[in-house]
Scaffold this motif. Structure first.
Motif, short mmCIF file in Angstrom:
data_model
loop_
_atom_site.label_atom_id
_atom_site.label_comp_id
_atom_site.label_asym_id
_atom_site.label_seq_id
_atom_site.Cartn_x
_atom_site.Cartn_y
_atom_site.Cartn_z
N UNK A 86 43.24 37.60 47.06
CA UNK A 86 43.71 38.32 48.25
C UNK A 86 45.08 38.94 47.96
N UNK A 87 45.76 38.40 46.96
CA UNK A 87 47.09 38.91 46.60
C UNK A 87 47.03 39.89 45.42
N UNK A 88 46.22 39.53 44.43
CA UNK A 88 46.14 40.35 43.22
C UNK A 88 44.85 40.04 42.50
N UNK A 89 44.32 40.97 41.73
CA UNK A 89 43.10 40.67 40.97
C UNK A 89 43.39 39.62 39.91
N UNK A 90 42.39 38.80 39.60
CA UNK A 90 42.55 37.80 38.55
C UNK A 90 41.87 38.35 37.30
N UNK A 91 42.69 38.74 36.31
CA UNK A 91 42.13 39.50 35.19
C UNK A 91 42.08 38.73 33.88
N UNK A 92 42.41 37.45 33.93
CA UNK A 92 42.40 36.66 32.69
C UNK A 92 41.00 36.64 32.09
N UNK A 93 40.90 36.96 30.80
CA UNK A 93 39.58 36.99 30.15
C UNK A 93 39.32 35.72 29.37
N UNK A 94 40.30 34.81 29.34
CA UNK A 94 40.18 33.61 28.51
C UNK A 94 39.70 32.40 29.32
N UNK A 95 40.19 32.29 30.55
CA UNK A 95 39.90 31.06 31.27
C UNK A 95 39.47 31.36 32.72
N UNK A 110 36.42 44.71 41.95
CA UNK A 110 37.79 44.71 42.47
C UNK A 110 38.49 43.36 42.39
N UNK A 111 37.73 42.27 42.34
CA UNK A 111 38.36 40.96 42.27
C UNK A 111 39.03 40.70 40.92
N UNK A 112 38.60 41.45 39.91
CA UNK A 112 39.03 41.08 38.56
C UNK A 112 39.42 42.27 37.70
N UNK A 113 39.83 43.33 38.33
CA UNK A 113 40.31 44.50 37.59
C UNK A 113 41.37 45.19 38.43
N UNK A 114 42.50 45.47 37.82
CA UNK A 114 43.65 46.06 38.51
C UNK A 114 43.30 47.35 39.25
N UNK A 120 35.43 37.17 44.94
CA UNK A 120 35.89 36.38 43.80
C UNK A 120 34.69 35.83 43.05
N UNK A 121 34.60 36.13 41.75
CA UNK A 121 33.53 35.54 40.95
C UNK A 121 34.06 34.67 39.82
N UNK A 122 35.39 34.75 39.56
CA UNK A 122 36.01 33.84 38.60
C UNK A 122 37.16 33.14 39.30
N UNK A 123 37.12 31.81 39.29
CA UNK A 123 38.19 31.04 39.92
C UNK A 123 39.41 31.02 38.99
N UNK A 124 40.59 31.10 39.58
CA UNK A 124 41.78 31.03 38.74
C UNK A 124 42.98 31.69 39.38
N UNK A 125 42.76 32.63 40.27
CA UNK A 125 43.88 33.31 40.91
C UNK A 125 43.68 33.38 42.41
N UNK A 126 44.50 34.17 43.04
CA UNK A 126 44.35 34.40 44.47
C UNK A 126 44.06 35.88 44.66
#
Length: 808
Positions: A367-376, A340-344, A359-365
């Motif tokens: 608690x507001x929205x999943x962080x789905x960037x696959x590049x960084x 859930x942390x990284x998929x819409x 959260x397992x990938x740092x880069x977003x927040x």
RNA sequence: GCCGGUGUGGCGGAAUAGGCAGACGCCCGGGACUUAAAAUCCCGUGUGAGGCAACUCACGUACCGGUUCGAUCCCGGUCACCGGCACCA
């Protein structure tokens, strides 16, 4: 003598036909060229201007290439099986074969009235038993190699056509053909394993010259994605296998979701504490149409499996399992690990069900929205992956999983197998019988064609059975294997069957021994240039590439791809800028246009209307411009009739050579609108400067592919030998195209001030001198200093001026 | 939401390895021919302002900004429309 287009056009159409001017030969020492347009479905509505655009375009290409000395195969035929004919036949109580025959007659007359250079000796129809014999033969080869199989599965069912549809035929959850709603229905269907060719259908796109957007659309449709299949242990003895493209996020998986149709659910029935709840959800999901399932995608629903848990293989955590219809049974393994942390979707589901989000990938927040960037992003909360970036983490975890033997790399495709049965009458019978003892058995090849039997009523049945099922003496047959009681398959093939290989039959249309002879297919090789509609990118184009690859595999054809080059035309809209439709009353009938202005005018206008690839609205006013142009050519030519010369006049030489180059290049690049503009410009020059017989000669040759009737007529009137259509294409001489002086632009600080005439290829200094001695520029130089000048040879000079400093 | 494409006069559309924006056609206006009209031929036609005038000046390729001697074209951002895919893990 006036320009009587009607009489002229009839005359030359007859001559071309009698002389077999456009016949293609296999025993020619010329270079071959196979040009192709999509053969039409001969509907009762008759020809549409939408047909005229691509046909005229490829006719121009073919005619020009013939003049350039190619042995051109430009054939025509009929894709005549299909539902509209059958529906019309039902309504009017006429046999579909009769309706088809009538429609073909009408279509052919309309097409011939446009003066296309088809080789009619190679005409084919998909409904001809001599043709569909080979369609059935190909099906049998597919069947023998395990690429055709029968399967019971949920299929798309058109409520109006009462027939199943392929996935490619469903557009916005409605029937591609009739627009009626499509529902899911469990049915036993013949399927073709196009998925087996998925990778090759992507790879071989690199070898062909298609529009980039066509390639892209095919790739998207095939939908290749690479990932890993990972096994999750459960508290039962069974494992759940999932497919993921993000193995790097495995530590963030806090629950699992399986599709409502997942087979473990049946197996686990006795173990689950909330079976009723699960059953209810399954039933609800099954009752939903695809439309409902996707339309409500914001709100996630689901049920937890009580009593069974899964174990996350990387950290040993017990995680809950849910069923939810956002996981599709038909893609991947029908089960996912939810991160859930990284998929819409997982995020939305976790929010709805109050599940933990890690959260397992740092880069977003998160608690507001999943962080789905696959590049960084840098890995956190991920044990031995911490600190790595996502791509390193992906590599490391993939290696780790495979070493443990619980996860392996895997490629998945969105493409599904092709649903090949149709419960209708007007199609090729599928040559299979079902024997009580032997199961499905192929009809012997010697029995082909398996003729479509006469039937009293071709009405569809409410039960969803083919009309053929009612003909008991046809259905009941003997098993080819054991001779016992057997029944014929009563479904027919989809319309795409006959069109998936028709271009091969044109190579050898009358062969009763083979689909196509080795000699013919080796000579014609494959289609060199195929033009057709964008709407066929994921239907006909994909299907026929698939069949062709199969025929290559079994040694029937020498090439892996059927079409070397594929181009597409834009749609012609109604005068109101809307799509042409009967209900809007904005349909333009090509026959009426021909009646009023002539075929040559029609051909000119449909090509002049705009960029060939773009949609363009019809204009009944603008058509007149093209007729006017032909009248101008006519009058000008007859004026030059008394002359004797064959060579172009000196005064027009540069214009003529430039036009030869422009028209030739534009035809090759399908820039027909600018080619015609160039011809118009040339005629304008002729009006201004006068034109002699030799000038007209070249004009007629250049005009011939576009307006072949008037070109041949004037050619004859002016006393030239043979037919304009059969002459060599004129050559141009680059050295004769340039004039001795050039008008170049004079800019001051980048703004156009005036123009000057200088000798062609003048030295920069000479140009500067000419510019500053210009009256206007010298005036400006009184108050400014020239600081810099830029000369672009034969085009422009830019003078950089600065105001004079009056203080010193 | 993702992918792709497009945006230029009253209209259809030209022109991009950065170099005279609006080719060609439609519409419209003027003239010639004609008893007259149609057809035809010739001329004009991006917008605004000034001048009796040949002409002059300013603005102008969806919008904002950048690079450049010079941008419809290249770069960054915004908007609109069209096409495809769309819970594809």
């Amino acid at each position: 003598m006036n320009y009587n287009s009607k009489a002229i056009e009839k005359k030359w159409q007859n001559i071309w036909s009698e002389k077999r001017c456009f016949k293609a030969h296999e025993n020619s020492d010329k270079e071959k060229l196979y040009t192709l347009i999509e053969f039409p479905y001969p509907s009762g509505n008759g020809l549409h201007v939408g047909h005229a655009r691509p046909y005229t375009a490829m006719d121009i290409v073919s005619r020009k290439k013939r003049m350039q000395g190619y042995n051109v195969l430009f054939p025509m035929g009929w894709d005549a099986f299909g539902l509209p004919t059958e529906n019309y036949a039902i309504a009017k109580k006429i046999h579909p074969a009769k309706v088809t025959e009538e429609n073909i007659k009408g279509f052919k007359a309309q097409i011939n009235a446009l003066g296309y250079s088809f080789d009619w000796d190679r005409e084919i129809s998909t409904t001809d038993p001599e043709y569909y014999k080979w369609t059935q033969w190909i099906f049998l080869q597919l069947y023998k190699r395990g690429l055709a199989y029968k399967a019971t599965m949920p299929v798309n069912w058109c409520t109006s056509c009462k027939c199943v549809l392929a996935n490619e035929e469903v557009v916005d959850n409605a029937c591609e053909r009739c627009g009626s709603s499509v529902v899911r229905k469990e049915k036993s269907q013949w399927m073709l394993k196009i998925t087996e060719y998925a990778q090759r259908l992507i790879d071989d796109l690199d070898e062909v010259d298609y529009l980039e957007r066509v390639k892209l659309q095919q790739k998207n449709w095939i939908g290749r994605s690479t990932g890993v299949e990972v096994d999750f242990q459960t508290t039962e003895s069974d494992i759940i296998r999932v497919f993921t493209t993000r193995p790097d996020t495995l530590f963030g998986s806090t629950y699992m979701v399986i599709s409502p149709e997942h087979k473990l659910l049946t197996k686990w029935e006795s173990k689950l504490e909330n079976n009723n709840e699960i059953k209810a959800y399954q039933e609800k999901a099954a009752a939903k149409s695809d439309f409902e399932r996707t339309e409500l995608n914001k709100e996630k629903t689901g049920v937890e499996l009580k009593g069974i848990k899964a174990i996350n293989p990387v950290n040993g955590q017990m995680i809950p399992i849910y069923i939810s219809d956002y996981v599709l049974a038909t893609y991947g393994t029908g089960a996912i690990m939810a991160v859930p942390g990284h998929d819409e979707r997982d995020w939305a589901f976790a929010k709805a069900f109050g599940l933990p989000i890690i959260e397992v990938v740092k880069g977003g927040d998160i608690s507001q929205a999943p962080y789905t960037d696959t590049q960084s992003g840098i890995m956190v909360n991920s044990g031995f992956l911490d600190g790595l970036d996502v791509s390193e983490a992906k590599e490391k975890i993939t290696r780790w999983l495979s070493e443990k033997g619980i996860g392996f790399e895997k490629v998945n495709f969105k493409l599904r197998d092709w649903v090949f049965s149709r419960q209708r009458y007007w199609g090729e019978p599928i040559p299979i019988v079902h024997c009580e003892k032997c199961g499905y058995v192929a009809v012997d090849e010697s029995e082909l064609p398996l003729i479509l039997p006469e039937v009293e009523s071709y009405e569809t049945t409410e039960t969803g059975e083919s009309p053929l099922a009612q003909i008991k003496d046809w259905v009941n047959t003997k098993c080819p294997q054991c001779g016992g009681k057997a029944e014929r398959e009563t479904d027919t093939m989809p319309q795409w069957a006959g069109s998936s290989w028709y271009f091969l039959r044109y190579m050898d249309p009358h062969n009763d021994k083979e689909l196509v002879s080795k000699r013919a297919v080796e000579y014609w090789n494959r289609v060199d240039w195929y033009n057709g509609g964008m709407e066929h990118t994921t239907l006909h184009l994909l299907y026929s590439r698939f069949w062709h690859k199969f025929l290559y595999d079994i040694g029937v054809v020498p090439t892996v791809e059927p079409y070397a080059k594929r181009t597409s035309h834009g749609m012609i809209l109604g005068e109101d800028g809307q799509k042409m439709s009967k209900s809007r009353g904005n349909v333009v009938n090509p026959t009426e246009v021909i009646e009023r202005y002539g075929a040559d005018t029609m051909r000119m206008y449909i090509m002049f209307i705009g960029d060939f690839e773009k949609t363009a609205p019809w204009s009944s006013e603008a058509v007149k411009g093209c007729r006017r142009f032909l009248e101008r050519v006519w009058n000008l030519s007859l004026k030059a009739k008394t002359g004797k010369g064959e060579n172009c006049s000196e005064i027009n030489e540069a214009s003529i050579h430039r036009t030869i180059k422009k028209v030739g290049e534009d035809i090759d690049a399908m820039k027909f609108n600018t080619a015609i503009a160039a011809l118009m410009t040339l005629v304008n020059v002729f009006y201004e400067k006068g034109a002699e017989r030799g000038d007209i000669k070249t004009l007629l040759l250049l005009l011939s592919p576009f307006a072949p009737h008037i070109a041949d007529e004037l050619w004859e009137q002016l006393g030239f030998k043979g037919l304009a259509s059969m002459q060599p294409w004129p050559a141009y001489d680059e050295s004769k195209m340039t004039e001795s002086t050039k008008t170049i632009a004079v800019q001051v600080n980048g703004k156009l001030k005036t123009t000057i005439d200088v000798k062609t290829d003048s030295e920069d200094n000479a140009v500067i001198m000419a510019a500053i001695s210009d009256e206007k520029i010298s005036k400006l130089l009184k108050t400014s200093d020239l600081t810099k000048s830029i000369v672009v040879r034969n085009k422009l000079i830019n003078l950089i001026l600065k105001p004079k400093n009056l203080d010193n």
